[in-house]
Design a protein around this motif. Structure first.
Motif: not given
Length: 142
Positions: A98-99, A115-121, A132-135
């Motif tokens: 998370q984050l 949760r709240t992945v702020d980039g490449a996954l 997965a929740i990707v921003t």
């Protein structure tokens, strides 16, 4: 349980191998704080990389901008609040994140919940359920 505190700077490189469960939380302090059974945990610094190995469960607080490579976690892994990409080779149990900024994940034996992945996954293999929740930045939405 014992606590070890290592002065590491704001952007340390950390490699980890833990046989049990591992919990990692990013924080503002320029140090690595490890909470685990002292007899089962080893730590060394080599060429600017902090190497952590343990035979039991471990909780780690690391600088939010740490560069973390997780080679192996035998049990469950929980990671939170990291601003640099995390590399994870193998998790035997469940993975919860998370984050986090971004992640490269090899194999997860159980469920994977990010949760709240702020980039490449990137995820190669998950044995259980995957969420997965990707921003995505507004300028990247088609």
């Amino acid at each position: 349980m014992a606590t070890q505190v290592i002065t590491a700077g704001d952007h340390p490189r950390i490699e980890i191998e833990i046989d049990g469960d591992l919990y990692i939380n990013g924080c503002e302090n320029p140090e690595i704080k490890l909470v685990a059974d002292e007899e089962t945990l080893s730590f060394k610094e080599l060429d600017g990389v902090f190497h952590i190995q343990g035979q039991d469960d471990c909780t780690m607080y690391a600088p939010i901008a740490a560069q973390i490579l997780i080679l192996r976690v035998g049990g469950d892994l929980e990671i939170r609040n990291l601003s640099k990409s995390v590399q994870i080779k193998h998790v035997g149990g469940d993975l919860m994140g998370q984050l986090i900024c971004a992640a490269q994940i090899g194999s997860v034996g159980g469920d994977c919940d990010l949760r709240t992945v702020d980039g490449a996954l990137s995820v190669t293999n998950v044995g259980g359920d995957f969420t997965a929740i990707v921003t995505v930045p507004a300028n990247k939405i088609a």
